[in-house]
Scaffold this motif. Structure first.
Motif, PDB file in Angstrom:
ATOM      1  N   SER A 296       9.959  -5.644  -3.731  1.00 52.74           N
ATOM      2  CA  SER A 296       9.673  -6.615  -5.057  1.00 52.74           C
ATOM      3  C   SER A 296      11.047  -6.754  -5.515  1.00 52.74           C
ATOM      4  O   SER A 296      11.442  -7.595  -6.530  1.00 52.74           O
ATOM      5  CB  SER A 296       8.771  -6.078  -6.025  1.00 52.74           C
ATOM      6  OG  SER A 296       8.492  -4.697  -5.916  1.00 52.74           O
TER       7      SER A 296
ATOM      8  N   HIS B 228       1.295  -8.810   0.071  1.00 58.38           N
ATOM      9  CA  HIS B 228       1.745  -7.441  -0.730  1.00 58.38           C
ATOM     10  C   HIS B 228       1.764  -6.489   0.136  1.00 58.38           C
ATOM     11  O   HIS B 228       0.759  -5.849   0.781  1.00 58.38           O
ATOM     12  CB  HIS B 228       1.148  -7.241  -2.043  1.00 58.38           C
ATOM     13  CG  HIS B 228       1.661  -6.230  -2.848  1.00 58.38           C
ATOM     14  ND1 HIS B 228       1.013  -5.354  -3.710  1.00 58.38           N
ATOM     15  CD2 HIS B 228       2.919  -5.733  -3.001  1.00 58.38           C
ATOM     16  CE1 HIS B 228       1.698  -4.532  -4.246  1.00 58.38           C
ATOM     17  NE2 HIS B 228       3.021  -4.611  -3.691  1.00 58.38           N
ATOM     18  N   ALA B 229       2.978  -5.852   0.536  1.00 63.02           N
ATOM     19  CA  ALA B 229       3.209  -4.713   1.249  1.00 63.02           C
ATOM     20  C   ALA B 229       2.355  -4.720   2.599  1.00 63.02           C
ATOM     21  O   ALA B 229       1.354  -3.820   2.762  1.00 63.02           O
ATOM     22  CB  ALA B 229       2.723  -3.405   0.562  1.00 63.02           C
TER      23      ALA B 229
ATOM     24  N   GLY C  49      -4.330   1.990  -5.021  1.00 62.12           N
ATOM     25  CA  GLY C  49      -2.935   2.262  -4.985  1.00 62.12           C
ATOM     26  C   GLY C  49      -1.907   1.358  -5.771  1.00 62.12           C
ATOM     27  O   GLY C  49      -2.631   0.417  -6.057  1.00 62.12           O
ATOM     28  N   GLY C  50      -0.848   1.551  -5.296  1.00 62.62           N
ATOM     29  CA  GLY C  50       0.283   0.612  -5.668  1.00 62.62           C
ATOM     30  C   GLY C  50       0.723   0.760  -6.891  1.00 62.62           C
ATOM     31  O   GLY C  50       2.054   0.657  -7.410  1.00 62.62           O
ATOM     32  N   SER C  51      -0.097   1.459  -8.010  1.00 61.60           N
ATOM     33  CA  SER C  51       0.258   2.408  -8.821  1.00 61.60           C
ATOM     34  C   SER C  51      -0.816   3.584  -9.272  1.00 61.60           C
ATOM     35  O   SER C  51      -1.893   3.244  -8.515  1.00 61.60           O
ATOM     36  CB  SER C  51       0.781   1.382 -10.241  1.00 61.60           C
ATOM     37  OG  SER C  51      -0.275   0.697 -10.814  1.00 61.60           O
ATOM     38  N   ALA C  52      -0.142   4.214 -10.076  1.00 55.13           N
ATOM     39  CA  ALA C  52      -1.259   5.437 -10.058  1.00 55.13           C
ATOM     40  C   ALA C  52      -2.703   5.095 -10.692  1.00 55.13           C
ATOM     41  O   ALA C  52      -2.854   4.224 -11.794  1.00 55.13           O
ATOM     42  CB  ALA C  52      -0.642   6.573 -11.235  1.00 55.13           C
TER      43      ALA C  52
ATOM     44  N   ALA D 227      -4.390   6.032  -3.340  1.00 57.78           N
ATOM     45  CA  ALA D 227      -3.340   6.247  -2.005  1.00 57.78           C
ATOM     46  C   ALA D 227      -2.221   5.785  -2.540  1.00 57.78           C
ATOM     47  O   ALA D 227      -1.933   5.182  -3.575  1.00 57.78           O
ATOM     48  CB  ALA D 227      -3.976   5.089  -1.236  1.00 57.78           C
ATOM     49  N   TRP D 228      -0.883   6.158  -1.962  1.00 61.25           N
ATOM     50  CA  TRP D 228       0.384   5.833  -2.317  1.00 61.25           C
ATOM     51  C   TRP D 228       0.805   5.219  -1.355  1.00 61.25           C
ATOM     52  O   TRP D 228       0.692   5.746  -0.178  1.00 61.25           O
ATOM     53  CB  TRP D 228       0.925   7.155  -2.865  1.00 61.25           C
ATOM     54  CG  TRP D 228       2.362   6.934  -2.866  1.00 61.25           C
ATOM     55  CD1 TRP D 228       3.156   6.549  -3.761  1.00 61.25           C
ATOM     56  CD2 TRP D 228       3.570   7.354  -1.970  1.00 61.25           C
ATOM     57  NE1 TRP D 228       4.591   6.542  -3.631  1.00 61.25           N
ATOM     58  CE2 TRP D 228       4.680   6.963  -2.243  1.00 61.25           C
ATOM     59  CE3 TRP D 228       3.114   7.957  -0.585  1.00 61.25           C
ATOM     60  CZ2 TRP D 228       5.762   7.316  -1.613  1.00 61.25           C
ATOM     61  CZ3 TRP D 228       4.511   8.071  -0.035  1.00 61.25           C
ATOM     62  CH2 TRP D 228       5.668   7.807  -0.316  1.00 61.25           C
TER      63      TRP D 228
ATOM     64  N   THR E 133       6.132  -0.810   0.492  1.00 62.81           N
ATOM     65  CA  THR E 133       6.402  -2.023   1.608  1.00 62.81           C
ATOM     66  C   THR E 133       7.099  -0.942   2.744  1.00 62.81           C
ATOM     67  O   THR E 133       6.741  -1.584   3.981  1.00 62.81           O
ATOM     68  CB  THR E 133       7.442  -2.929   1.127  1.00 62.81           C
ATOM     69  OG1 THR E 133       6.793  -3.399  -0.076  1.00 62.81           O
ATOM     70  CG2 THR E 133       7.523  -4.157   1.755  1.00 62.81           C
TER      71      THR E 133
ATOM     72  N   GLN F  16      -1.759  11.738  -5.623  1.00 63.96           N
ATOM     73  CA  GLN F  16      -1.940  10.614  -4.532  1.00 63.96           C
ATOM     74  C   GLN F  16      -2.477  11.047  -3.224  1.00 63.96           C
ATOM     75  O   GLN F  16      -2.625   9.977  -2.319  1.00 63.96           O
ATOM     76  CB  GLN F  16      -0.490   9.809  -4.634  1.00 63.96           C
ATOM     77  CG  GLN F  16      -0.299   9.008  -5.727  1.00 63.96           C
ATOM     78  CD  GLN F  16       0.106   9.750  -7.034  1.00 63.96           C
ATOM     79  OE1 GLN F  16       0.122  10.957  -7.343  1.00 63.96           O
ATOM     80  NE2 GLN F  16       0.276   8.770  -8.088  1.00 63.96           N
TER      81      GLN F  16
ATOM     82  N   THR G  67      12.557   7.601  -0.769  1.00 66.60           N
ATOM     83  CA  THR G  67      11.518   6.487  -1.251  1.00 66.60           C
ATOM     84  C   THR G  67      11.803   6.199  -2.859  1.00 66.60           C
ATOM     85  O   THR G  67      11.504   4.940  -3.274  1.00 66.60           O
ATOM     86  CB  THR G  67       9.789   7.055  -1.515  1.00 66.60           C
ATOM     87  OG1 THR G  67       9.933   8.335  -2.484  1.00 66.60           O
ATOM     88  CG2 THR G  67       9.570   7.431  -0.171  1.00 66.60           C
TER      89      THR G  67
ATOM     90  N   LYS H 231       3.962  -4.200 -11.837  1.00 63.97           N
ATOM     91  CA  LYS H 231       4.168  -2.786 -12.376  1.00 63.97           C
ATOM     92  C   LYS H 231       5.149  -3.000 -13.558  1.00 63.97           C
ATOM     93  O   LYS H 231       5.869  -4.043 -13.967  1.00 63.97           O
ATOM     94  CB  LYS H 231       5.187  -2.234 -11.281  1.00 63.97           C
ATOM     95  CG  LYS H 231       4.275  -1.704 -10.106  1.00 63.97           C
ATOM     96  CD  LYS H 231       4.908  -1.292  -8.879  1.00 63.97           C
ATOM     97  CE  LYS H 231       4.000  -1.039  -7.835  1.00 63.97           C
ATOM     98  NZ  LYS H 231       4.442  -1.311  -6.460  1.00 63.97           N
TER      99      LYS H 231
END
Ligand code: AMP
Length: 542
Positions: A186, A231-232, A302-305, A325-326, A329, A359, A416, A525
């Motif tokens: 992103s 997305h990812a 996931g994608g954010s907390a 999940a965490w 991309t 996560q 990361t 985000k």
């Protein structure tokens, strides 16, 4: 001495072939972009993906060429992915939520020769078309009856385009290490970076995601990928589901609470995956209408907390297991997933919810470590933060057209950019982005932990924490709040009192401001760079 097993390259088409042979009639249902529901199956999807591949070759597409898709999750997008990869070409998913300049930049960087796009995006692309010199033809993912008037060069309706070939085609034979897909990060800082998935990494990643302690999919599942394919890598569900013969329910362009609910109920969805915002909207819809989602068994979030409050509601009120999940991309995208190891199975109630707010643990194929700024490994004690670094066969080692740039450390681990703790049982918890962590007196304060605690204050709609310069401590936390309509904001003292038993004393914010809106990135985000810019001169009043 070599093993004496067959050479069976892990190519994407093998997944669809398997689905078409073993699960030919398994349904793929879509909410079409034109409106009505559309029903098809894996045998038909495979036959049409072969036509896509054949048609691409007829248009002069060669192995390694990029073909862009700008599309919602539908059966046609699925056919496009397999058709493009099956022609030896590379699907390049474009995120329509990016700004126009970013889309232009990404398209030109990838150099896609054909673009396949949904009806929704025709006006957007028409406005950009003269800035996309590499694109020779635009394929609109619709039929002749719905084909709009358009100025796009060589525009054709997808259904007409694939009808011009007979589908008598053999998937292109390429090396399993060949590029299959490309997805840009992103790019909250600097230019977006192209992550190039290979056939092999895509197939391995989907096998990993299908394990019982991951998504755990099977032929009896009806899988609804709400997470967009742009997305990812679509969280790899476009491979996971056909690999095990699970049905697919594709939500098209409508991702609001009521539409998602309608799909779950109508199509008896058993598994779904999306970012927390989607689950929040569905929850609000169900609470407002008193409706339920009884078929749904598990959701990956996931994608954010994922806030503990969401997990609690889904699990306790609606009987849906939450798989936190965490990923990112660069990881194809899954890096960790929550499951209950025997070591923690004695936990219950709020203790289990607290663990679930982490996560999860990395599956086989994701090696993980946390280090300090100098690269020294940090202990797995659940408290010490470190830079989170990963290694594995479905993790990026270079970015597209930035091949000279080293992105791995000496041991081959990718940084990361997240900051995390690991506990003694291997559960990882994201505490921050390394750019966002607040470095106060040489210690790190997690902006995310503070935000999560602050949103618990009654009437707070959203919270963000950024650093303020401080002469003594270097940096101190500033809390930025958006209040729900008509609710009075707390004073700094009230908020500090509220947070006092939730975070360490030296973490308590030194100031608080209330804004109407917090800026977000195209993927939803919090845009910390913008917030830091907005508040760069902010100092606490006292
Ligand atoms: P993207 O590549 O756009 O998917 O963004 C990846 C980033 O999203 C990660 O590096 C994390 O900072 C963040 N992220 C993804 N999943 C989670 C999660 N479950 N909890 C917290 N942050 C997450």
């Amino acid at each position: 001495m070599l093993g004496l097993m067959q050479d069976w390259p892990l190519l994407m088409h093998t997944v669809l072939d398997h689905a078409a042979i073993q699960h030919p009639k398994r349904e793929v249902v879509s909410r079409s972009v034109e409106g009505p529901f559309h029903r098809t199956d894996y045998a038909t999807i495979r036959a049409r993906a072969l036509r896509v591949a054949q048609r691409l070759v007829r248009d002069g597409i060669k192995p390694g060429d990029r073909v862009a898709t700008l599309a919602w999750n539908t059966w046609r997008h699925l056919e496009a992915w397999y058709g493009i990869a099956g022609a030896g070409a590379v699907y390049h998913t474009v995120n329509p939520r990016l700004f126009q300049d970013q889309i232009t930049w990404i398209m030109n960087h990838a150099g896609s020769r054909i673009m396949m796009l949904d009806l929704t995006f025709v006006p957007l692309v028409q406005a950009l078309a003269d800035k996309l010199p590499t694109v020779e033809r635009f394929v609109i993912l619709t039929d002749a009856a719905h084909m709009p008037q358009t100025t796009l060069p060589n525009a054709v309706a997808y259904e007409d385009w694939i009808a011009e070939v007979d589908g008598d085609f053999a998937w292109m034979k390429v090396d399993e290490q060949s590029a299959a897909g490309i997805c840009y990060t992103s790019g909250t800082t600097g230019d977006p970076k192209g992550v190039v998935y290979s056939h092999r990494s895509n197939v391995i990643h989907a096998m990993v995601c299908n394990q019982v302690d991951a998504f755990g999919l099977g032929a009896a599942d009806r899988v609804m990928p709400v997470v967009p394919m742009f997305h990812a890598n679509g969280w790899s569900l476009a491979l996971c589901a056909p690999m095990v013969g699970a049905g697919l329910v594709m939500p098209g362009a409508k991702l609001d609470g009521a539409s998602v609910h309608e799909l779950v109920e109508r199509e008896r969805v058993t598994f779904s995956a999306a970012v927390p915002t989607v689950w929040m909207m569905l929850l609000q819809h169900m609470e407002a209408t008193g409706s339920r989602i009884d078929s749904l068994q598990r959701v990956a979030i996931g994608g954010s907390a994922c806030p503990a409050a969401i997990t609690k509601m889904y699990q306790e009120k609606y009987g849906v297991r939450v798989i936190h999940a965490w990923g990112m991309t660069e990881l194809s995208p899954v890096g960790t997933l929550f499951s209950v190891k025997p070591e923690v199975s004695h936990l219950s109630g709020d203790d289990m919810l607290r663990l679930q707010a982490k996560q999860g643990t990395p599956p086989y194929t994701v090696e993980m470590k946390i280090t300090d700024d100098e690269g020294k490994e940090q202990p797995w004690d659940g408290e010490t933060f470190g830079r989170l670094k990963v290694k594995g066969p479905a993790i990026a080692r270079r970015y597209f057209r930035r091949e000279e740039e080293e992105i791995l450390d000496e041991q081959g681990f990718f940084d990361t950019g997240d900051v995390a703790t690991m506990d003694e049982n291997g559960y990882m918890e994201i505490t921050d982005r390394s750019k966002d962590v607040i470095k106060s007196g040489g210690e790190w304060i997690s902006s995310i932990a503070l935000e999560n605690a602050a949103v618990g204050y009654p009437g707070v709609a959203e919270a963000a924490v950024v650093s303020m310069k401080d002469p003594k401590w270097d940096e101190r936390p500033l809390l930025i709040l958006v209040m729900k309509p008509g609710v009075l904001s707390p004073t700094l003292a009230q908020m500090r009192d509220f947070l006092a038993d939730k975070v360490a004393k030296w973490w308590l914010p030194d100031d608080l401001v209330v804004v109407d809106e917090i800026p977000h990135t195209a993927t939803g985000k919090i845009l910390k760079t913008k917030l830091r810019e907005m508040f760069k001169d902010h100092r606490p009043a006292a």
